[in-house]
Design an enzyme around this catalytic site. Structure first.
Site, PDB file in Angstrom:
ATOM      1  N   HIS A  35      -5.776  49.268  -9.129  1.00 28.95           N
ATOM      2  CA  HIS A  35      -6.244  50.595  -8.706  1.00 28.95           C
ATOM      3  C   HIS A  35      -5.343  51.076  -7.574  1.00 28.95           C
ATOM      4  O   HIS A  35      -5.427  50.590  -6.452  1.00 28.95           O
ATOM      5  CB  HIS A  35      -7.713  50.441  -8.255  1.00 28.95           C
ATOM      6  CG  HIS A  35      -8.324  51.676  -7.696  1.00 28.95           C
ATOM      7  ND1 HIS A  35      -9.541  51.667  -7.048  1.00 28.95           N
ATOM      8  CD2 HIS A  35      -7.912  52.973  -7.684  1.00 28.95           C
ATOM      9  CE1 HIS A  35      -9.850  52.895  -6.672  1.00 28.95           C
ATOM     10  NE2 HIS A  35      -8.873  53.705  -7.033  1.00 28.95           N
TER      11      HIS A  35
ATOM     12  N   HIS B 179     -10.337  43.301 -10.177  1.00 38.71           N
ATOM     13  CA  HIS B 179      -9.974  44.652  -9.741  1.00 38.71           C
ATOM     14  C   HIS B 179      -9.192  44.539  -8.431  1.00 38.71           C
ATOM     15  O   HIS B 179      -9.683  43.962  -7.459  1.00 38.71           O
ATOM     16  CB  HIS B 179     -11.268  45.457  -9.556  1.00 38.71           C
ATOM     17  CG  HIS B 179     -11.053  46.872  -9.160  1.00 38.71           C
ATOM     18  ND1 HIS B 179     -10.768  47.857 -10.074  1.00 38.71           N
ATOM     19  CD2 HIS B 179     -11.091  47.483  -7.948  1.00 38.71           C
ATOM     20  CE1 HIS B 179     -10.645  49.022  -9.449  1.00 38.71           C
ATOM     21  NE2 HIS B 179     -10.842  48.811  -8.156  1.00 38.71           N
TER      22      HIS B 179
ATOM     23  N   MET C  36     -15.042  57.234  -9.005  1.00 35.14           N
ATOM     24  CA  MET C  36     -15.330  56.632  -7.699  1.00 35.14           C
ATOM     25  C   MET C  36     -16.764  56.980  -7.292  1.00 35.14           C
ATOM     26  O   MET C  36     -17.162  58.139  -7.315  1.00 35.14           O
ATOM     27  CB  MET C  36     -14.370  57.173  -6.626  1.00 35.14           C
ATOM     28  CG  MET C  36     -12.940  56.687  -6.711  1.00 35.14           C
ATOM     29  SD  MET C  36     -12.702  54.896  -6.768  1.00 35.14           S
ATOM     30  CE  MET C  36     -13.487  54.359  -5.238  1.00 35.14           C
TER      31      MET C  36
ATOM     32  N   ASP D 143      -7.242  46.455  -5.373  1.00 37.12           N
ATOM     33  CA  ASP D 143      -7.188  47.738  -4.676  1.00 37.12           C
ATOM     34  C   ASP D 143      -5.950  47.842  -3.805  1.00 37.12           C
ATOM     35  O   ASP D 143      -5.846  47.174  -2.777  1.00 37.12           O
ATOM     36  CB  ASP D 143      -8.437  47.884  -3.795  1.00 37.12           C
ATOM     37  CG  ASP D 143      -9.686  48.094  -4.624  1.00 37.12           C
ATOM     38  OD1 ASP D 143      -9.711  49.051  -5.409  1.00 37.12           O
ATOM     39  OD2 ASP D 143     -10.627  47.287  -4.486  1.00 37.12           O
TER      40      ASP D 143
ATOM     41  N   ASP E 108     -16.659  52.463  -9.469  1.00 34.32           N
ATOM     42  CA  ASP E 108     -16.141  51.666  -8.362  1.00 34.32           C
ATOM     43  C   ASP E 108     -16.716  52.142  -7.046  1.00 34.32           C
ATOM     44  O   ASP E 108     -16.499  53.288  -6.645  1.00 34.32           O
ATOM     45  CB  ASP E 108     -14.605  51.808  -8.372  1.00 34.32           C
ATOM     46  CG  ASP E 108     -13.913  50.967  -7.312  1.00 34.32           C
ATOM     47  OD1 ASP E 108     -14.589  50.142  -6.667  1.00 34.32           O
ATOM     48  OD2 ASP E 108     -12.684  51.137  -7.151  1.00 34.32           O
TER      49      ASP E 108
ATOM     50  N   MET F 180      -4.361  53.403  -4.838  1.00 34.25           N
ATOM     51  CA  MET F 180      -4.811  54.452  -3.922  1.00 34.25           C
ATOM     52  C   MET F 180      -3.631  54.768  -3.019  1.00 34.25           C
ATOM     53  O   MET F 180      -3.631  54.472  -1.818  1.00 34.25           O
ATOM     54  CB  MET F 180      -6.025  53.962  -3.119  1.00 34.25           C
ATOM     55  CG  MET F 180      -7.299  53.978  -3.942  1.00 34.25           C
ATOM     56  SD  MET F 180      -8.602  52.980  -3.218  1.00 34.25           S
ATOM     57  CE  MET F 180      -8.169  51.388  -3.898  1.00 34.25           C
TER      58      MET F 180
ATOM     59  N   SER G 199     -13.861  43.004  -7.062  1.00 33.27           N
ATOM     60  CA  SER G 199     -12.753  43.567  -6.280  1.00 33.27           C
ATOM     61  C   SER G 199     -12.456  42.597  -5.153  1.00 33.27           C
ATOM     62  O   SER G 199     -13.326  42.323  -4.312  1.00 33.27           O
ATOM     63  CB  SER G 199     -13.154  44.918  -5.691  1.00 33.27           C
ATOM     64  OG  SER G 199     -12.306  45.219  -4.603  1.00 33.27           O
TER      65      SER G 199
ATOM     66  N   MET H 242      -3.780  50.071  -1.305  1.00 36.51           N
ATOM     67  CA  MET H 242      -3.960  51.220  -0.394  1.00 36.51           C
ATOM     68  C   MET H 242      -2.752  51.357   0.518  1.00 36.51           C
ATOM     69  O   MET H 242      -2.241  50.358   1.024  1.00 36.51           O
ATOM     70  CB  MET H 242      -5.200  50.986   0.471  1.00 36.51           C
ATOM     71  CG  MET H 242      -6.463  50.759  -0.325  1.00 36.51           C
ATOM     72  SD  MET H 242      -7.838  50.469   0.789  1.00 36.51           S
ATOM     73  CE  MET H 242      -9.175  50.241  -0.387  1.00 36.51           C
TER      74      MET H 242
END
Ligand code: DX5
Ligand code: ZN
Length: 224
Positions: free
Chosen positions: A65, A32, A136, A34, A174, A67, A7, A36
């Protein structure tokens, strides 16, 4: 085969291309990413422009991913930025089935994510068509948090359903993964194991990817 997914949240963004190259050399084939929004999670990271820049410097699979609230509004943007798989949170989707089908309609593997307090039963209606189920093992929002051991029970529960029903989705985990628990994650049934700070917080990120992968594969070899 178990994959280690670095990540980049914990990477040095000023040297991102170099760091990506390093983990690729260590045996990573999936990154990966992330995303957000400061609303679904209490932190802001990056969005499509950064992913587009990453796409330009690597051929690795980009696992995105999300979020974010209302992820269905942005799926096309992430596809166009170069995502190879997109994951949405069960908790962020009022219409989970629609969001997952939107990803599928774009021709990409679709993934659903559950937070530590969300039970596996909430996925009952989507398990027969999703490509990835992400459990998660920390509360999402930050790298470098402590692994929540209970999450492995959920992985085992999902793996049992997968075997019972002959389903083919990948199980991803994760949060808080390091050399001390990566073997447990592999034994529980994880196929894709995300690691952020344990990889990019180290002197030699590529070497850590190699070690994590060997530990995960080794754990499975012992089981056979
Ligand atoms: C947390 C993110 C993770 C994070 C993992 O919200 O979804 O992907 O980067 O970082 P570590 O491995 O440091 O827990
Ligand atoms: Zn993540």
């Amino acid at each position: 085969m178990v994959e280690i997914l670095p990540s980049i949240l914990a990477a040095d963004f000023a040297r991102l291309a170099e760091q990506i190259h390093d983990v690729e050399t260590g045996g990573a084939s999936i990154l990966h990413l992330d995303v957000m929004d400061g609303r679904f999670v209490p932190n802001i990271s990056f969005g499509p422009p950064v992913i587009r820049s990453i796409r330009a410097v690597t051929r690795l699979h980009l696992d995105v991913h999300l979020m974010i609230e209302e992820p269905e509004r942005y799926i096309k943007d992430f596809v166009q930025a170069g995502a190879n798989s997109i994951l949405v949170h069960q908790e962020a989707c009022r219409h989970l089935d629609r969001a997952l089908r939107m990803i599928e309609d774009e021709g990409l593997p679709s993934g659903v994510v559950i937070n530590p307090a969300t039970p596996v039963s909430t996925l009952h209606e989507v398990l027969d068509f999703v490509d990835i189920v992400l459990v998660m093992s920390v509360n999402p929002g930050f790298g470098g948090q402590k692994f929540i051991p209970r999450s492995l029970r959920k992985v085992m529960e999902i793996d049992r359903i997968r075997q019972r029903d002959g389903l083919r989705f990948k199980i991803e985990i994760d949060g808080g993964i390091h050399m001390g628990n990566v073997a447990d994650a592999a034994r529980a049934g994880c196929d894709w194991i995300v690691a952020g700070s344990s990889v990019f917080g180290a002197e030699d990120p590529g070497g850590v990817v190699r070690d994590l992968k060997n530990a995960a594969q080794g754990a499975l070899a012992v089981m056979v």
